[in-house]
Write an enzyme that holds these catalytic residues in place. Structure first.
Site, PDB file in Angstrom:
ATOM      1  NE  ARG A 124      -4.249  -1.282   0.113  1.00 31.37           N
ATOM      2  CZ  ARG A 124      -4.427  -2.527  -0.829  1.00 31.37           C
ATOM      3  NH1 ARG A 124      -3.134  -2.719  -1.439  1.00 31.37           N
ATOM      4  NH2 ARG A 124      -5.536  -3.155  -0.829  1.00 31.37           N
TER       5      ARG A 124
ATOM      6  CG  HIS B  61      -2.840  -1.215  -6.692  1.00 31.57           C
ATOM      7  ND1 HIS B  61      -3.357  -0.539  -5.499  1.00 31.57           N
ATOM      8  CD2 HIS B  61      -2.823  -2.548  -6.253  1.00 31.57           C
ATOM      9  CE1 HIS B  61      -3.424  -1.125  -4.647  1.00 31.57           C
ATOM     10  NE2 HIS B  61      -3.067  -2.507  -5.056  1.00 31.57           N
TER      11      HIS B  61
END
Length: 310
Positions: free
Chosen positions: A225, A273
């Site tokens: 993250r 991502h």
């Protein structure tokens, strides 16, 4: 009346998920959040980063499954009180993540960013290769994905160290745990791979002070993250040369804002991502099994512990 599973994601293929789930559970009605549906019929939700208030109308909701490994977008939500949240635990996701981590580690270990820069400058540049055993790779986070990645990297001959919140034992991996051991861990790794979940404790865990503990010239890979790393501090460490280069699949704000300095940094490789995503054809079986378990009164598998945040 058939039970309804509500699907929501701005990125995943709704049709592929619908087909895979219906093959597993032909009696399940699958609704897409962008189309009309009956909120009262929804018993299950399969989601990725749903907006605030998304769950409030779902008065009969019994189970939420997150479409990725990180569940920070679902923990502590006011519109989701008392509903079990589960994460997908799919071998294909672990394999995909491990291959991406290995790609990033090999790219840094073989000095490919330096060679890419030389190519841009039309400069023939020789770099003497080192053996994998001369390079220490640190895996920050030894959950299911982190442990798989650590084994994959170690299998290539790298010296691999792993750090986790609680004690972990992995064959062939030097492990340490707890905040008290983190500083020493960081000071010993040349390539750092961030694989921690985002929680209140891990937000900006890698701040300016901890980034400075990495040996000068270290490389950073973040596939966890974005907010585990203080992005502003990371930019400065890359600009100042303390960090040689970085591979970033995640960012504090996604999509990455157009004014981010990361866009123009030649020593940064960015991906949107996608290091590891849930695959409908393999993950649908786990989701279906959890629905069957709930139907017979059993607890779901891979339930998120709200107190830990993962």
């Amino acid at each position: 009346m058939p039970e309804t599973l509500l699907f929501h994601s701005d990125f995943d293929d709704a049709a592929a998920w619908t087909d895979a789930l219906r093959r597993e559970l032909p009696d399940l009605d699958v609704a897409i959040s962008t189309r009309p549906y009956d909120p009262a019929a929804v018993r299950y939700a399969l989601v990725w980063q749903p907006p605030v208030g998304f769950f409030a109308p779902l008065v009969n909701l019994a189970l939420v499954t997150n479409l990725g490994a990180g569940v920070d977008a679902l923990v502590g939500r006011a519109d989701l009180p008392g509903v079990p949240v589960t994460r997908i635990c799919d071998p294909e996701m672990a394999r995909m993540m491990a291959s991406f981590v290995l790609l990033a580690v090999l790219r840094h270990a073989r000095d490919i960013p330096m060679l890419e820069q030389a190519r841009r400058e039309r400069r023939w540049h020789w770099v003497n290769p080192r053996t994998a055993g001369e390079i220490t790779v640190g895996i920050l986070g030894l959950g299911e994905l982190g442990a798989r990645a650590a084994r994959e990297v170690a299998g290539q001959g790298f010296r691999v160290k792993g750090w986790s919140r609680s004690p972990k034992s992995l064959t062939g991996i030097e492990t340490s745990y707890g905040l008290g051991a983190l500083d020493d861990f960081l000071s010993e790794v040349e390539i750092l791979v961030v694989m921690l979940p985002l929680t209140a404790e891990t937000r900006h865990l890698l701040d300016a002070r901890r980034l400075a503990l990495l040996p000068r010239g270290a490389k950073l890979v973040n596939v966890a993250r974005g907010a585990v790393v203080d992005e502003a501090a990371l930019v400065e460490a890359l600009r100042g040369g303390h960090l040689d280069s970085a591979t970033l699949d995640v960012f504090e704000v996604e999509p990455l804002p157009q004014d981010s300095p990361l866009w123009t940094m030649e020593n940064v490789l960015m991906t949107p991502h996608l290091a590891s995503v849930a695959i409908p054809s393999s993950a649908a079986a786990q989701i279906a099994e959890n629905i069957r378990r709930l139907r017979r009164g059993a607890a779901p598998l891979f339930k998120v512990e709200a107190g830990r945040g993962y």
